[in-house]
Design a protein around this motif. Structure first.
Motif, short mmCIF file in Angstrom:
data_model
loop_
_atom_site.label_atom_id
_atom_site.label_comp_id
_atom_site.label_asym_id
_atom_site.label_seq_id
_atom_site.Cartn_x
_atom_site.Cartn_y
_atom_site.Cartn_z
N SER A 495 0.83 -1.21 0.00
CA SER A 495 0.00 0.00 0.00
C SER A 495 0.86 1.25 0.00
O SER A 495 2.03 1.22 0.37
CB SER A 495 -0.91 0.00 1.23
OG SER A 495 -0.14 -0.04 2.41
N VAL A 496 0.26 2.37 -0.44
CA VAL A 496 0.91 3.67 -0.41
C VAL A 496 0.07 4.61 0.43
O VAL A 496 -1.14 4.42 0.57
CB VAL A 496 1.10 4.26 -1.83
CG1 VAL A 496 1.98 3.37 -2.67
CG2 VAL A 496 -0.25 4.46 -2.51
N ALA A 497 0.69 5.63 1.01
CA ALA A 497 -0.03 6.65 1.77
C ALA A 497 -0.42 7.75 0.80
O ALA A 497 0.44 8.49 0.32
CB ALA A 497 0.83 7.20 2.90
N ALA A 498 -1.72 7.85 0.46
CA ALA A 498 -2.15 8.78 -0.58
C ALA A 498 -3.58 9.22 -0.33
O ALA A 498 -4.31 8.63 0.47
CB ALA A 498 -2.02 8.13 -1.97
N VAL A 580 1.67 14.59 -7.63
CA VAL A 580 2.72 13.60 -7.36
C VAL A 580 3.71 14.14 -6.33
O VAL A 580 4.11 13.44 -5.39
CB VAL A 580 3.45 13.21 -8.67
CG1 VAL A 580 4.64 12.31 -8.37
CG2 VAL A 580 2.48 12.51 -9.61
N GLU A 581 4.12 15.41 -6.46
CA GLU A 581 5.07 16.00 -5.52
C GLU A 581 4.45 16.13 -4.14
O GLU A 581 5.14 16.02 -3.12
CB GLU A 581 5.54 17.35 -6.03
CG GLU A 581 6.44 17.24 -7.27
CD GLU A 581 6.86 18.59 -7.81
OE1 GLU A 581 6.31 19.60 -7.33
OE2 GLU A 581 7.72 18.62 -8.71
N LEU A 582 3.11 16.40 -4.06
CA LEU A 582 2.44 16.45 -2.75
C LEU A 582 2.52 15.11 -2.04
O LEU A 582 2.58 15.05 -0.82
CB LEU A 582 0.97 16.86 -2.95
CG LEU A 582 0.12 16.96 -1.68
CD1 LEU A 582 0.65 18.08 -0.77
CD2 LEU A 582 -1.34 17.21 -2.02
N HIS A 583 2.57 14.01 -2.81
CA HIS A 583 2.68 12.67 -2.24
C HIS A 583 4.13 12.25 -2.04
O HIS A 583 4.40 11.10 -1.70
CB HIS A 583 1.98 11.66 -3.14
CG HIS A 583 0.47 11.74 -3.09
ND1 HIS A 583 -0.24 12.74 -3.72
CD2 HIS A 583 -0.45 10.98 -2.45
CE1 HIS A 583 -1.53 12.56 -3.51
NE2 HIS A 583 -1.69 11.51 -2.75
N GLY A 584 5.09 13.18 -2.28
CA GLY A 584 6.50 12.85 -2.10
C GLY A 584 7.07 12.00 -3.22
O GLY A 584 8.08 11.33 -3.03
N GLY A 585 6.44 12.04 -4.40
CA GLY A 585 6.90 11.21 -5.51
C GLY A 585 7.51 12.03 -6.63
O GLY A 585 7.87 13.20 -6.46
N HIS A 586 7.58 11.41 -7.82
CA HIS A 586 8.23 12.04 -8.97
C HIS A 586 7.49 11.63 -10.24
O HIS A 586 7.12 10.45 -10.40
CB HIS A 586 9.70 11.61 -9.06
CG HIS A 586 10.43 12.19 -10.23
ND1 HIS A 586 10.72 13.53 -10.32
CD2 HIS A 586 10.92 11.60 -11.35
CE1 HIS A 586 11.35 13.74 -11.46
NE2 HIS A 586 11.50 12.59 -12.10
N LEU A 587 7.22 12.61 -11.14
CA LEU A 587 6.55 12.36 -12.42
C LEU A 587 7.52 12.66 -13.55
O LEU A 587 8.14 13.73 -13.58
CB LEU A 587 5.30 13.26 -12.53
CG LEU A 587 4.54 13.20 -13.87
CD1 LEU A 587 4.00 11.80 -14.11
CD2 LEU A 587 3.42 14.22 -13.89
N ARG A 608 7.78 4.44 3.98
CA ARG A 608 8.64 5.59 3.73
C ARG A 608 7.84 6.87 3.63
O ARG A 608 8.25 7.93 4.05
CB ARG A 608 9.42 5.34 2.43
CG ARG A 608 10.25 6.51 1.97
CD ARG A 608 10.89 6.18 0.63
NE ARG A 608 11.42 7.39 0.03
CZ ARG A 608 11.81 7.46 -1.23
NH1 ARG A 608 11.70 6.42 -2.02
NH2 ARG A 608 12.29 8.56 -1.73
N GLU A 609 6.61 6.77 3.10
CA GLU A 609 5.81 7.96 2.84
C GLU A 609 5.30 8.61 4.12
O GLU A 609 5.02 9.80 4.16
CB GLU A 609 4.63 7.58 1.94
CG GLU A 609 3.72 8.73 1.54
CD GLU A 609 4.43 9.75 0.68
OE1 GLU A 609 3.84 10.79 0.42
OE2 GLU A 609 5.58 9.52 0.30
#
Length: 617
Positions: A495-498, A580-587, A608-609
Motif C-alpha cells: 500500500s501507499v499513503a495517498a 505527485v510531488e504532494l505525495h512525495g513522488g516524482h513524475l 517511507r511515505e
C-alpha cells in the motif's frame, strides 16, 4: 653570544614561518567555512520556484563577491541536475553526490570531494526534506590568489600539495631555492590528502654575518641594549593593542551588518550579547535584555514551558549544536516564526561557557509555503472540474445505460406481477439485477461528486491496484468513444499513503491524455497501464501508442499553460506534477519503444511515505 644570536635568529625564523603558515591556514579555513555556511543555508531552503527567486540572487551575489566559487548546483533525488548557477557546464563530482544521496546517515555539514589536478574541489550537502543534494565547486588557485595577503606573498611561496609533493595550487612570485626554510601543515580536513606548504624566498643569515653583527653590537650598542628592548616591547605591545582594536571594530561592524539575529547566552540562559538584527527582530533594545534570565520578554506566552524545557536540555546535554523552529512575539504583539541554530561557546581554555544562537525570521517563508499549497489545491480542483466538463457526454452515456436497464427491469417486474402464474424466483432475479444497475449508477454519481467537491487532502494507506481498477472502470465509456483498449498489467504492490481522490484525478488526466493522443495518429489501439514495485517505490507506467511529444514543448511539458492540444489549457500535466510531488513522488516521461509516450509515476510506499507526509504538513 654569537652562537646564541645565530641560534636565536634561526629559531625566530622557524617560529615566524610556522606562525605565518598557521595564519594562512586559518584564513583559508575561515573562507571555506563561509562557503560551507552558504551550502547549509541553501540545504535548509524548502524547494519551489517561489523560494528560488529569493535564493538565486543571494547565490549570484556570493559567487560575484567570492570568485573562487565556480558554481552552485542542485541535484534532484535521481542524481540529475535540477538547477545550476551560473550554468550546467560547471565541474561536477557525481561520485560524491551519489554517495551523499544514497548514504544512510544524513550529513549536517558539507562533505568535500577529492581535489582535481587543476585545483578544483566539490563540496556537497543533502537537501533537508528531500533526496536531493546541493553542491558548490571551489577553485583552490583562486582561493590562494584572493585570500593570501600580499605581505605573505612577498616573503613566501605558498602552495597546496599532495602527500607526494605534487603541486595542486600555488601563489609565489618566484621559485624558492632548494633548502630554504619551509613549513608544511596538513590541510586534511577539509581537503583530503592535501598539505599547505609555505617556503621562504631568503635563507637565514650565515654564521659570519651573525659574528659580525654580534661584534658590532657588543662594541657599539651594549650600553643602550636594555633601553632598546624596552622600547621594542612597548612598540610591539602598542601595535598589538591597535591591531586588537581594529579587529574588534571589524568584527563588531561585521556582526552589526548581518541580517541574521545573533544572541549569546551563558549556561543558565542569561543573555550575554545581542546584535542589532536580533533587536530589530524582537523589538527590544540591547540594554533591556542583556543580563536577563529566563523567561525572556520576547518568548511566546503559549510556548514558555517549551522554551524552559529546551534550556534544561541544553544545560544537561553539554556542548552540542541543536537546531529548532519556535515562535517569538515582537514587542508590538506580532508573532514571528523563527529558525534557531545553537552553537556552543568555548573559551580559550576549552571550557564550555554558553551558547551562541543564530536566529532567522522564517515567517514570510512559511506564509509563502501556505499560500503556494492553497494555490495548488485550487488549481487541482479547477483541473478536476475541467476534466468533468470534458467527460460530461461520456458520463451521461455511462448513466443512461444503468437507468435504461432499471426502467426495463421495472417494466418486467410489473408484467410479472400481472401474470397469473407468478414466479417468485424469476421476480427475485429481476429485482437483484435492478439493484445492481442502481448501484452502478450510484457509483458513477458518487465518483463525480468526489471529483467536484472542494476538500482538504486526506492521506491514508490505500491499495493502489484497486484505485487503478476503479479508474479504468470509470473511463470505460470514454475508452469506447476513443476506440481505445485499456490493458492493465499489475504486479502485487504494498500500500501507499495517498489521497484517493487526488490519485484518481492524476490517473484520469494521464489516461485521458493518452487516449486523446491516440485519437488522430496512432500506431495501435492499446493503452497499457503497468504497476511495478521497485525498492521503496511503487511505479505506475501509462504507455500510449500516439504520435509522441512535440520536441518544441518537451522541455516545458510539466509547466503551467504548456499544451500540445489545439484547445488545451496546458494545466493537466502541471496539476499532475503537483499531485505527485504532494505525495512525495516524482513524475517523468520517456518515449515508447514504437513511438508513443510513457508517463512514469513514482510514489513512495507507505512505510517511507509516512515521514514525507509529516514533513509536508
Amino acid at each position: 653570544m654569537v652562537w646564541i644570536v645565530d641560534r636565536g635568529e634561526s629559531e625566530q625564523a622557524r617560529v615566524k614561518i610556522a606562525t605565518d603558515a598557521l595564519w594562512v591556514e586559518q584564513t583559508l579555513r575561515f573562507q571555506l567555512s563561509i562557503h560551507e555556511d552558504l551550502l547549509v543555508r541553501l540545504a535548509l531552503e524548502p524547494p519551489g520556484d517561489d523560494v528560488r527567486t529569493v535564493v538565486d540572487p543571494r547565490v549570484k551575489l556570493h559567487i560575484a563577491t567570492n570568485p573562487e566559487v565556480q558554481s552552485v548546483i542542485w541535484y534532484d533525488g535521481g542524481g540529475r541536475i535540477a538547477h545550476a548557477l551560473p550554468g550546467n557546464g560547471s565541474p561536477q563530482d557525481h561520485r560524491l553526490v551519489e554517495l551523499l544521496r544514497e548514504g544512510g546517515a544524513r550529513a549536517t555539514r558539507p562533505v568535500y570531494g577529492d581535489v582535481t589536478e587543476d585545483g578544483l574541489v566539490v563540496i556537497a550537502l543533502p537537501l533537508t526534506g528531500s533526496e536531493g543534494v546541493v553542491s558548490a565547486t571551489i577553485s583552490i588557485p583562486i582561493l590562494l590568489e584572493r585570500h593570501v595577503p600580499w605581505w605573505i606573498a612577498e616573503q613566501y611561496g605558498v602552495r597546496v600539495v599532495t602527500a607526494a609533493e605534487d603541486t595542486v595550487a600555488a601563489r609565489q612570485k618566484l621559485e624558492p631555492a632548494v633548502g630554504n626554510p619551509q613549513h608544511a601543515i596538513s590541510f586534511d580536513p577539509p581537503l583530503r590528502g592535501m598539505l599547505l606548504q609555505i617556503t621562504a624566498y631568503d635563507t637565514p643569515a650565515a654564521f659570519r654575518s651573525a659574528l659580525l653583527l654580534g661584534t658590532i653590537a657588543a662594541l657599539a650598542t651594549f650600553a643602550i641594549l636594555s633601553l632598546l628592548v624596552v622600547y621594542t616591547n612597548a612598540r610591539r605591545r602598542r601595535r598589538a593593542e591597535l591591531r586588537l582594536r581594529g579587529e574588534t571594530a571589524f568584527r563588531q561592524a561585521m556582526e552589526e551588518s548581518l541580517t541574521v539575529g545573533l544572541r549569546a547566552k551563558d549556561n543558565e540562559g542569561r543573555i550575554l550579547y545581542v546584535n542589532s538584527a536580533f533587536c530589530n527582530l524582537v523589538g527590544w533594545k540591547a540594554e533591556e535584555i542583556v543580563g536577563r534570565l529566563p523567561p525572556m520578554p520576547y518568548w511566546d506566552p503559549s510556548r514558555v514551558g517549551e522554551a524552559e524545557e529546551r534550556q534544561k536540555r541544553l544545560t544537561a546535554n553539554g556542548a552540542f549544536s541543536p537546531s529548532f523552529e519556535t515562535r517569538f512575539r515582537h514587542r508590538s504583539g506580532r508573532e514571528i516564526d523563527v529558525q534557531v541554530y545553537e552553537a556552543p561557546l568555548i573559551d580559550a581554555s576549552g571550557v564550555h561557557r554558553g551558547w551562541m544562537g543564530s536566529v532567522i525570521d522564517i515567517t514570510e517563508a512559511k506564509n509563502a509555503t501556505r499560500r503556494a499549497r492553497a494555490q495548488d489545491e485550487a488549481m487541482a480542483r479547477t483541473g478536476r472540474l475541467v476534466t468533468l466538463g470534458e467527460m460530461a457526454s461520456t458520463l451521461a452515456h455511462e448513466l443512461n445505460q444503468p437507468l435504461s436497464a432499471i426502467s426495463s427491469y421495472a417494466t418486467g417486474m410489473l408484467n410479472l406481477l400481472d401474470r397469473d402464474d407468478f414466479d417468485a424466483g424469476l421476480f427475485r432475479g429481476v429485482t437483484e439485477k435492478l439493484a445492481q444497475q442502481a448501484a452502478r449508477a450510484g457509483f458513477v454519481i458518487q465518483r463525480v461528486q468526489d471529483l467536484a467537491r472542494k476538500r482538504e487532502p486526506h492521506f491514508s494507506e490505500i491499495q493502489i491496484d484497486q484505485v487503478i481498477r476503479e479508474t479504468i472502470a470509470l473511463l470505460a465509456a470514454d475508452a469506447r468513444e476513443h476506440r481505445v483498449k485499456i490493458v492493465a498489467d499489475m504486479e502485487p504492490a504494498r500500500s501507499v499513503a495517498a489521497d484517493t481522490i487526488l490519485l484518481e484525478q492524476l490517473l484520469i488526466n494521464l489516461i485521458r491524455n493518452g487516449m486523446e493522443a491516440m485519437a488522430d495518429r496512432r500506431t495501435g489501439d492499446t493503452l497499457t497501464i503497468k504497476l511495478l514495485e521497485r525498492g521503496d517505490n511503487a511505479i505506475i507506467e501509462i504507455a500510449d501508442q500516439g504520435a509522441g511529444i512535440d520536441p518544441d514543448v518537451e522541455n516545458r511539458l510539466f509547466e503551467a499553460f504548456a499544451s500540445t492540444k489545439a484547445q488545451g489549457l496546458g494545466m493537466g500535466l502541471a496539476i499532475c506534477r503537483s499531485i505527485v510531488e504532494l505525495h512525495g513522488g516524482h513524475l517523468s516521461f520517456r518515449y515508447g519503444e514504437n513511438r508513443g509516450t510513457v508517463f512514469v509515476v513514482q510514489l513512495p510506499l507507505a512505510q517511507r511515505e509516512k515521514r514525507a507526509m509529516g514533513e509536508v504538513r
